[in-house]
Design a protein around this motif. Structure first.
Motif, PDB file in Angstrom:
ATOM      1  N   MET A 115       0.805  -1.223   0.000  1.00  0.00           N
ATOM      2  CA  MET A 115       0.000   0.000   0.000  1.00  0.00           C
ATOM      3  C   MET A 115       0.843   1.281   0.000  1.00  0.00           C
ATOM      4  SD  MET A 115      -3.191  -0.767  -0.190  1.00  0.00           S
ATOM      5  CE  MET A 115      -4.058  -2.325  -0.236  1.00  0.00           C
ATOM      6  N   GLU A 116       2.146   1.133   0.002  1.00  0.00           N
ATOM      7  CA  GLU A 116       3.004   2.313   0.002  1.00  0.00           C
ATOM      8  C   GLU A 116       3.769   2.472  -1.301  1.00  0.00           C
ATOM      9  OE1 GLU A 116       5.237   1.474   3.561  1.00  0.00           O
ATOM     10  OE2 GLU A 116       3.861   2.649   4.794  1.00  0.00           O
ATOM     11  N   LYS A 117       3.453   1.609  -2.280  1.00  0.00           N
ATOM     12  CA  LYS A 117       4.143   1.668  -3.568  1.00  0.00           C
ATOM     13  C   LYS A 117       3.152   1.490  -4.714  1.00  0.00           C
ATOM     14  CE  LYS A 117       8.479  -0.365  -1.822  1.00  0.00           C
ATOM     15  NZ  LYS A 117       9.388  -1.535  -1.911  1.00  0.00           N
ATOM     16  N   GLY A 118       3.500   2.047  -5.882  1.00  0.00           N
ATOM     17  CA  GLY A 118       2.734   1.832  -7.103  1.00  0.00           C
ATOM     18  C   GLY A 118       1.251   2.036  -6.935  1.00  0.00           C
ATOM     19  N   GLU A 119       0.460   1.085  -7.470  1.00  0.00           N
ATOM     20  CA  GLU A 119      -0.997   1.202  -7.420  1.00  0.00           C
ATOM     21  C   GLU A 119      -1.531   1.142  -5.992  1.00  0.00           C
ATOM     22  OE1 GLU A 119      -3.037  -2.114  -9.187  1.00  0.00           O
ATOM     23  OE2 GLU A 119      -1.651  -3.578  -8.339  1.00  0.00           O
ATOM     24  N   GLY A 120      -0.727   0.597  -5.080  1.00  0.00           N
ATOM     25  CA  GLY A 120      -1.163   0.467  -3.697  1.00  0.00           C
ATOM     26  C   GLY A 120      -1.480   1.792  -3.035  1.00  0.00           C
ATOM     27  N   VAL A 121      -0.772   2.855  -3.427  1.00  0.00           N
ATOM     28  CA  VAL A 121      -0.987   4.180  -2.827  1.00  0.00           C
ATOM     29  C   VAL A 121      -2.417   4.650  -3.073  1.00  0.00           C
ATOM     30  CG1 VAL A 121      -0.284   6.602  -2.851  1.00  0.00           C
ATOM     31  CG2 VAL A 121       1.446   4.795  -3.039  1.00  0.00           C
ATOM     32  N   ASN A 122      -2.892   4.514  -4.322  1.00  0.00           N
ATOM     33  CA  ASN A 122      -4.263   4.930  -4.653  1.00  0.00           C
ATOM     34  C   ASN A 122      -5.302   4.002  -4.047  1.00  0.00           C
ATOM     35  OD1 ASN A 122      -3.527   7.211  -6.141  1.00  0.00           O
ATOM     36  ND2 ASN A 122      -3.221   6.015  -8.010  1.00  0.00           N
ATOM     37  N   ILE A 123      -4.976   2.708  -3.977  1.00  0.00           N
ATOM     38  CA  ILE A 123      -5.909   1.742  -3.378  1.00  0.00           C
ATOM     39  C   ILE A 123      -6.079   2.050  -1.888  1.00  0.00           C
ATOM     40  CG2 ILE A 123      -6.210  -0.690  -2.752  1.00  0.00           C
ATOM     41  CD1 ILE A 123      -4.856  -1.394  -5.419  1.00  0.00           C
ATOM     42  N   ALA A 124      -4.975   2.342  -1.215  1.00  0.00           N
ATOM     43  CA  ALA A 124      -5.037   2.673   0.212  1.00  0.00           C
ATOM     44  C   ALA A 124      -5.899   3.907   0.448  1.00  0.00           C
ATOM     45  CB  ALA A 124      -3.629   2.901   0.751  1.00  0.00           C
ATOM     46  N   LYS A 125      -5.755   4.893  -0.446  1.00  0.00           N
ATOM     47  CA  LYS A 125      -6.535   6.123  -0.329  1.00  0.00           C
ATOM     48  C   LYS A 125      -8.023   5.855  -0.584  1.00  0.00           C
ATOM     49  CE  LYS A 125      -4.339   9.629  -1.891  1.00  0.00           C
ATOM     50  NZ  LYS A 125      -3.722  10.609  -2.829  1.00  0.00           N
ATOM     51  N   LYS A 126      -8.305   5.064  -1.617  1.00  0.00           N
ATOM     52  CA  LYS A 126      -9.691   4.776  -1.988  1.00  0.00           C
ATOM     53  C   LYS A 126     -10.436   4.024  -0.900  1.00  0.00           C
ATOM     54  CE  LYS A 126     -12.486   2.473  -5.545  1.00  0.00           C
ATOM     55  NZ  LYS A 126     -12.468   1.754  -6.835  1.00  0.00           N
ATOM     56  N   TYR A 127      -9.741   3.037  -0.280  1.00  0.00           N
ATOM     57  CA  TYR A 127     -10.410   2.185   0.701  1.00  0.00           C
ATOM     58  C   TYR A 127     -10.027   2.522   2.145  1.00  0.00           C
ATOM     59  CZ  TYR A 127     -11.774  -0.559  -3.365  1.00  0.00           C
ATOM     60  OH  TYR A 127     -12.305  -0.965  -4.564  1.00  0.00           O
ATOM     61  N   ASN A 128      -9.397   3.692   2.334  1.00  0.00           N
ATOM     62  CA  ASN A 128      -9.092   4.193   3.674  1.00  0.00           C
ATOM     63  C   ASN A 128      -8.283   3.189   4.493  1.00  0.00           C
ATOM     64  OD1 ASN A 128      -9.165   6.162   5.688  1.00  0.00           O
ATOM     65  ND2 ASN A 128     -10.984   5.296   6.630  1.00  0.00           N
ATOM     66  N   VAL A 129      -7.186   2.701   3.913  1.00  0.00           N
ATOM     67  CA  VAL A 129      -6.304   1.749   4.608  1.00  0.00           C
ATOM     68  C   VAL A 129      -5.311   2.539   5.448  1.00  0.00           C
ATOM     69  CG1 VAL A 129      -4.579  -0.052   4.330  1.00  0.00           C
ATOM     70  CG2 VAL A 129      -6.547   0.020   2.796  1.00  0.00           C
ATOM     71  N   ARG A 130      -5.332   2.310   6.756  1.00  0.00           N
ATOM     72  CA  ARG A 130      -4.465   3.060   7.672  1.00  0.00           C
ATOM     73  C   ARG A 130      -3.581   2.168   8.524  1.00  0.00           C
ATOM     74  NH1 ARG A 130      -8.395   7.894  10.004  1.00  0.00           N
ATOM     75  NH2 ARG A 130      -8.853   8.865   7.998  1.00  0.00           N
ATOM     76  N   ALA A 131      -3.825   0.864   8.492  1.00  0.00           N
ATOM     77  CA  ALA A 131      -3.036  -0.056   9.323  1.00  0.00           C
ATOM     78  C   ALA A 131      -2.685  -1.287   8.507  1.00  0.00           C
ATOM     79  CB  ALA A 131      -3.828  -0.443  10.563  1.00  0.00           C
ATOM     80  N   TYR A 132      -1.652  -1.987   8.951  1.00  0.00           N
ATOM     81  CA  TYR A 132      -1.184  -3.165   8.206  1.00  0.00           C
ATOM     82  C   TYR A 132      -1.026  -4.357   9.151  1.00  0.00           C
ATOM     83  CZ  TYR A 132      -0.043   0.748   5.181  1.00  0.00           C
ATOM     84  OH  TYR A 132      -0.119   1.896   4.440  1.00  0.00           O
ATOM     85  N   PRO A 133      -1.397  -5.568   8.720  1.00  0.00           N
ATOM     86  CA  PRO A 133      -2.048  -5.831   7.431  1.00  0.00           C
ATOM     87  C   PRO A 133      -3.545  -5.527   7.474  1.00  0.00           C
ATOM     88  CG  PRO A 133      -1.792  -7.869   8.642  1.00  0.00           C
ATOM     89  CD  PRO A 133      -1.140  -6.803   9.476  1.00  0.00           C
ATOM     90  N   THR A 134      -4.074  -5.041   6.348  1.00  0.00           N
ATOM     91  CA  THR A 134      -5.517  -4.854   6.169  1.00  0.00           C
ATOM     92  C   THR A 134      -5.987  -5.828   5.101  1.00  0.00           C
ATOM     93  OG1 THR A 134      -5.642  -2.536   6.858  1.00  0.00           O
ATOM     94  CG2 THR A 134      -7.284  -3.281   5.288  1.00  0.00           C
ATOM     95  N   TYR A 135      -7.111  -6.490   5.351  1.00  0.00           N
ATOM     96  CA  TYR A 135      -7.688  -7.437   4.379  1.00  0.00           C
ATOM     97  C   TYR A 135      -8.945  -6.805   3.799  1.00  0.00           C
ATOM     98  CZ  TYR A 135      -4.850 -10.101   7.623  1.00  0.00           C
ATOM     99  OH  TYR A 135      -3.826 -10.510   8.439  1.00  0.00           O
ATOM    100  N   LEU A 136      -8.946  -6.582   2.502  1.00  0.00           N
ATOM    101  CA  LEU A 136     -10.094  -6.000   1.810  1.00  0.00           C
ATOM    102  C   LEU A 136     -10.795  -7.095   1.013  1.00  0.00           C
ATOM    103  CD1 LEU A 136      -8.341  -2.817   0.351  1.00  0.00           C
ATOM    104  CD2 LEU A 136      -9.769  -2.908   2.397  1.00  0.00           C
ATOM    105  N   PHE A 137     -12.060  -7.343   1.323  1.00  0.00           N
ATOM    106  CA  PHE A 137     -12.865  -8.284   0.549  1.00  0.00           C
ATOM    107  C   PHE A 137     -13.740  -7.441  -0.372  1.00  0.00           C
ATOM    108  CE2 PHE A 137     -11.595 -10.455   4.358  1.00  0.00           C
ATOM    109  CZ  PHE A 137     -11.344 -11.758   3.958  1.00  0.00           C
ATOM    110  N   ILE A 138     -13.426  -7.483  -1.662  1.00  0.00           N
ATOM    111  CA  ILE A 138     -14.039  -6.563  -2.627  1.00  0.00           C
ATOM    112  C   ILE A 138     -14.813  -7.344  -3.687  1.00  0.00           C
ATOM    113  CG2 ILE A 138     -13.518  -4.772  -4.343  1.00  0.00           C
ATOM    114  CD1 ILE A 138     -10.938  -4.229  -2.735  1.00  0.00           C
ATOM    115  N   ASN A 139     -16.017  -6.870  -4.008  1.00  0.00           N
ATOM    116  CA  ASN A 139     -16.805  -7.559  -5.039  1.00  0.00           C
ATOM    117  C   ASN A 139     -16.418  -7.085  -6.437  1.00  0.00           C
ATOM    118  OD1 ASN A 139     -18.113  -5.103  -5.533  1.00  0.00           O
ATOM    119  ND2 ASN A 139     -19.937  -5.635  -4.357  1.00  0.00           N
ATOM    120  N   GLY A 140     -17.090  -7.604  -7.453  1.00  0.00           N
ATOM    121  CA  GLY A 140     -16.750  -7.295  -8.842  1.00  0.00           C
ATOM    122  C   GLY A 140     -16.976  -5.857  -9.236  1.00  0.00           C
ATOM    123  N   GLY A 159     -16.018  -3.406  -7.275  1.00  0.00           N
ATOM    124  CA  GLY A 159     -15.041  -2.614  -6.539  1.00  0.00           C
ATOM    125  C   GLY A 159     -15.542  -2.123  -5.197  1.00  0.00           C
ATOM    126  N   GLU A 160     -16.653  -2.696  -4.710  1.00  0.00           N
ATOM    127  CA  GLU A 160     -17.225  -2.282  -3.432  1.00  0.00           C
ATOM    128  C   GLU A 160     -16.718  -3.193  -2.310  1.00  0.00           C
ATOM    129  OE1 GLU A 160     -21.541  -1.064  -5.405  1.00  0.00           O
ATOM    130  OE2 GLU A 160     -21.155  -3.107  -4.697  1.00  0.00           O
TER     131      GLU A 160
END
Length: 300
Positions: A26-51, A53-54
């Motif tokens: 979440m601190e590199k490449g596409e992860g930066v935008n993903i962290a911002k989109k899904y409000n990731v603030r701690a590690y590890p975070t597990y995101l269960f996302i449907n088709g 993107g919710e």
């Protein structure tokens, strides 16, 4: 998790059979935008996302093998999805176990939702008795004197004091009241602090001496956040001029902050003394490390 859990056959078989899995930094490449989109603030975070993107579910932290398997199974139950739970909540469900579950599973991933659940929990609580765990939840989800949880805290003082020591009750009450004064003392437009207002109002709560300490801490926090390092440096040098009055952790924290943000050699020498006093009070690897960094920065 990489070493102990993801490698378990039971985990690999279940998660590969039911999910498409990806590990993203979440601190590199596409992860930066993903962290911002899904409000990731701690590690590890597990995101269960449907088709679409919710987020269906979100979890944080270390899980043992069976816990991680149960997490996946619970996520697959449509009644346990974030959307389903929020729908039940919005419909007014006030079952105590349902509300407790929202608080315990969402406090680190969706604090505001968990806080709303706590407010409904205490507003609909029927018996006056309160447990130690309930006091913990009440305090964790009380941030302002305007919160309904604070009203419960005041109204049920006698019940709370059966478990919670009165000095701690008073200390927490003062912290909440001071937070309101702090909020009103900061002028966000001019990025300044209204010293006189803060001292006047805070003194009514904790007395003038403690109010002055609270003002200094507020200034340090505010100036650091706003990157007003000259004001931060000046305030810290004045506040910590007698380092023997402070505990080891606080001294280490301010010394490390000076190492990171301040370049004035004379000020860094003060930070050096704070680090030394920290070690004198309680020697540990972290404050020894701070001292070493300061020596290095000063060329010693």
């Amino acid at each position: 998790m990489d070493k102990n859990i993801f490698t378990k056959n039971s985990v690999k078989e279940y998660y590969n059979a039911h999910f498409i899995n990806a590990k993203i930094d979440m601190e590199k490449g596409e992860g930066v935008n993903i962290a911002k989109k899904y409000n990731v603030r701690a590690y590890p975070t597990y995101l269960f996302i449907n088709g679409n993107g919710e987020i269906v579910h979100k979890a944080v932290g270390y899980f043992e093998e069976n816990q991680f398997l149960d997490l996946g199974k619970n996520v697959q139950n449509p009644n346990n999805s974030v959307a389903a739970i929020k729908k039940r909540f919005d419909a007014g469900e006030s079952d105590s176990e349902f509300l407790k579950n929202i608080m315990t599973t969402n406090f680190s991933t969706d604090y505001e939702f968990a806080k709303k659940a706590s407010e409904r929990y205490f507003n609909t609580k029927k018996n006056a008795e309160i447990s130690k765990d309930e006091i913990g939840m009440l305090l964790f989800f009380t941030q302002s004197t305007n919160d309904s949880n604070y009203s419960y805290f005041v109204k049920n003082k006698n019940e709370i004091l059966k478990i919670f020591p009165e000095p701690q009750y008073i200390k927490f009450d003062n912290q909440i009241k001071l937070s309101e004064v702090t909020k009103n003392a900061i002028d966000l437009k001019s990025k300044t602090i209204k010293d006189e207002y803060f001292i006047t109002e805070a003194s009514k709560i904790v007395g003038k001496e403690e109010a002055q300490k609270a003002l200094n801490k507020l200034k340090l926090s505010f100036y650091l956040k706003e990157k007003k390092y000259a004001e931060y440096e000046k305030t810290a040098l004045e506040y910590y001029k007698n380092p023997s009055l402070f505990d080891a952790n606080e001294l280490n924290s301010i010394a490390w902050s000076f190492f990171q943000k301040i370049n004035n050699p004379e000020s860094l020498k003060s930070a050096l003394e704070w680090a030394k006093e920290s070690i004198k009070k309680e020697q540990a690897s972290h404050n020894t490390d701070t001292l070493a960094h300061l020596y290095h920065k000063l060329g010693d």
